[in-house]
Design an enzyme around this catalytic site. Structure first.
Site, PDB file in Angstrom:
ATOM      1  N   ASN A   1      10.263   4.930   2.731  1.00  0.00           N
ATOM      2  CA  ASN A   1      10.246   3.956   3.827  1.00  0.00           C
ATOM      3  C   ASN A   1      11.494   3.078   3.953  1.00  0.00           C
ATOM      4  O   ASN A   1      12.308   2.727   3.081  1.00  0.00           O
ATOM      5  CB  ASN A   1       9.026   3.101   3.332  1.00  0.00           C
ATOM      6  CG  ASN A   1       7.728   3.474   3.325  1.00  0.00           C
ATOM      7  OD1 ASN A   1       7.078   3.819   4.481  1.00  0.00           O
ATOM      8  ND2 ASN A   1       7.213   3.478   2.321  1.00  0.00           N
TER       9      ASN A   1
ATOM     10  N   ARG B   1       0.836  -1.130  -0.091  1.00  0.00           N
ATOM     11  CA  ARG B   1      -0.186   0.088  -0.062  1.00  0.00           C
ATOM     12  C   ARG B   1       0.971   1.175  -0.063  1.00  0.00           C
ATOM     13  O   ARG B   1       0.943   2.007  -0.948  1.00  0.00           O
ATOM     14  CB  ARG B   1      -0.989   0.054   1.228  1.00  0.00           C
ATOM     15  CG  ARG B   1      -2.259   0.921   1.138  1.00  0.00           C
ATOM     16  CD  ARG B   1      -1.724   2.317   1.435  1.00  0.00           C
ATOM     17  NE  ARG B   1      -1.284   2.570   2.640  1.00  0.00           N
ATOM     18  CZ  ARG B   1      -1.037   4.000   2.980  1.00  0.00           C
ATOM     19  NH1 ARG B   1      -0.966   4.845   1.875  1.00  0.00           N
ATOM     20  NH2 ARG B   1      -0.274   4.148   3.987  1.00  0.00           N
ATOM     21  N   ASP B   2       1.484   1.302   1.196  1.00  0.00           N
ATOM     22  CA  ASP B   2       2.325   2.692   1.040  1.00  0.00           C
ATOM     23  C   ASP B   2       3.458   2.683   0.131  1.00  0.00           C
ATOM     24  O   ASP B   2       4.099   3.716  -0.232  1.00  0.00           O
ATOM     25  CB  ASP B   2       3.029   2.695   2.514  1.00  0.00           C
ATOM     26  CG  ASP B   2       3.336   4.161   2.895  1.00  0.00           C
ATOM     27  OD1 ASP B   2       2.888   5.210   2.368  1.00  0.00           O
ATOM     28  OD2 ASP B   2       4.202   4.477   3.901  1.00  0.00           O
TER      29      ASP B   2
ATOM     30  N   HIS C   1       6.787   4.424  12.219  1.00  0.00           N
ATOM     31  CA  HIS C   1       6.811   4.209  11.074  1.00  0.00           C
ATOM     32  C   HIS C   1       7.842   5.273  10.491  1.00  0.00           C
ATOM     33  O   HIS C   1       7.832   6.476  10.478  1.00  0.00           O
ATOM     34  CB  HIS C   1       5.535   4.834  10.489  1.00  0.00           C
ATOM     35  CG  HIS C   1       5.272   4.631   8.938  1.00  0.00           C
ATOM     36  ND1 HIS C   1       4.597   3.714   8.539  1.00  0.00           N
ATOM     37  CD2 HIS C   1       6.063   5.634   8.018  1.00  0.00           C
ATOM     38  CE1 HIS C   1       4.501   4.108   7.164  1.00  0.00           C
ATOM     39  NE2 HIS C   1       5.365   5.049   6.795  1.00  0.00           N
TER      40      HIS C   1
ATOM     41  N   CYS D   1       9.480   9.758  -0.815  1.00  0.00           N
ATOM     42  CA  CYS D   1       8.875  10.598  -0.123  1.00  0.00           C
ATOM     43  C   CYS D   1       8.502  12.003  -0.848  1.00  0.00           C
ATOM     44  O   CYS D   1       9.473  12.507  -1.354  1.00  0.00           O
ATOM     45  CB  CYS D   1       9.869  10.988   0.993  1.00  0.00           C
ATOM     46  SG  CYS D   1       9.397  12.188   2.159  1.00  0.00           S
TER      47      CYS D   1
ATOM     48  N   HIS E   1      10.984   6.790   8.073  1.00  0.00           N
ATOM     49  CA  HIS E   1      11.262   7.117   6.751  1.00  0.00           C
ATOM     50  C   HIS E   1      13.005   7.238   6.867  1.00  0.00           C
ATOM     51  O   HIS E   1      13.440   7.900   7.737  1.00  0.00           O
ATOM     52  CB  HIS E   1      10.717   8.332   6.004  1.00  0.00           C
ATOM     53  CG  HIS E   1       9.291   7.704   5.343  1.00  0.00           C
ATOM     54  ND1 HIS E   1       8.815   8.178   4.031  1.00  0.00           N
ATOM     55  CD2 HIS E   1       8.292   7.153   5.997  1.00  0.00           C
ATOM     56  CE1 HIS E   1       7.665   7.761   3.878  1.00  0.00           C
ATOM     57  NE2 HIS E   1       7.066   6.967   5.158  1.00  0.00           N
TER      58      HIS E   1
END
Length: 307
Positions: free
Chosen positions: A249, A15-16, A207, A240, A209
């Site tokens: 990520n 997804r992300d 979470h 990003c 990055h």
């Protein structure tokens, strides 16, 4: 605080990681990726988004992806649902968990969705109430918790405030997200030390990055604060959008290599994740962004050639 014996890794690549891909990724490829990740043993896979195809065309096949995956018993399949229409899609697709998003930065909230943080959270209240009635698990993701592309520094008190707001609308789990990857271990520990006063430590996640190469250091800092849930994206999928050219990520393979080295159990097979990372990198025609993934893949191929 001593390091935990085990952690939960939430795989967010499908997804992300894929949502910002410019070229549409075939539905069959998405399904294959999710199936490979499920087989590797992840307890939670963030699978797709039920959002308007107008805004996120990559996720237009959400229903087909959810219908096509092989569900592994014990694995939660999460979907992003920004509104009641998205929730309807999630329910029809038999999602296990919905994900809602808010920001710790007023500037970010106004710039992206034209409303205040308080207003944005209240918009989710009917969604979370309906989701609870249907027995769905709810996760709230708090972006810009360690820095904002528009206002810069984000006060720790602002992060605490949104965590409390998320808790008030029924979130079972809350992600502390370093959306632009500017966080450092010192600030990471300060944020978790504060938010664990208002929300259960075991239901908070990290979470991170890797824009500035700090993601693994920040994960270690969070471990020292007793955090046991972390997000990662296979092969480092996902950019990003607020930091041009940044990797985005943190790569799942790198996180698993770290955890294995620390003797922390994840229940996930690193070799299978390395293979999944190679699969999706090849499918997308791009370089694998995971350092551990590339090294382990090269080692494996070298050993096979020498056998």
């Amino acid at each position: 605080m001593a390091l935990p014996a085990a952690v939960k890794i939430v795989e967010v690549g499908p997804r992300d990681g894929l949502q910002n891909e410019k070229d549409f990724v075939p539905t069959a490829t998405k399904i294959e990726l999710v199936n490979r990740l499920s087989a590797a043993g992840f307890p939670n896979v963030e699978t797709t988004s039920f959002v308007s195809p107008k805004w996120v065309p990559q996720m237009a096949d959400a229903a087909d992806v959810m219908a096509g995956i092989e569900r592994r018993p014990g694995t939660l399949y999460s979907v992003l649902t920004p509104n009641l229409r998205g929730l309807e899609g999630a329910l029809a697709a038999r999602a296990d968990e919905i994900v809602i998003f808010g920001a710790a930065s007023e500037a970010f909230s106004q710039k992206n969705i034209n409303c205040s943080i308080a207003e944005s959270i209240e918009r989710f209240r009917p969604v979370t109430e309906a989701a609870k009635q249907q027995g769905l698990r709810i996760r709230g993701s708090l972006s810009c918790a360690l820095g904002c592309p528009y206002q810069g520094d984000v006060p720790v008190s602002a992060v605490v405030d949104v965590v409390e707001r998320f808790a008030s609308i029924g979130c079972d789990e809350i992600d502390i997200a370093d959306t632009i990857g500017v966080g450092t271990p010192k600030r990471t520990r300060e944020v978790y030390e504060a938010v664990t006063r208002v929300f259960p430590r075991e239901r908070l996640s990290g979470h991170f990055h890797d824009t500035y190469g700090q993601a693994l250091a920040n994960i270690y800092a969070a471990l020292l604060e007793g955090i046991t849930i972390f997000h990662a994206s296979v092969a480092g999928l996902g950019g990003c959008p607020y930091a041009k050219g940044a990797t985005g990520n943190v790569a799942t393979e790198d996180v698993l290599y770290l955890m294995n080295g620390l003797g922390i159990d994840t229940g996930v097979d690193l070799n299978q994740v390395v293979a999944a990372g190679d699969f999706i990198s090849t499918a997308l025609g791009r370089q694998n962004a995971s350092r551990a993934g590339k090294a382990l893949l090269a080692k494996s191929r070298n050993e096979a050639a020498c056998a």
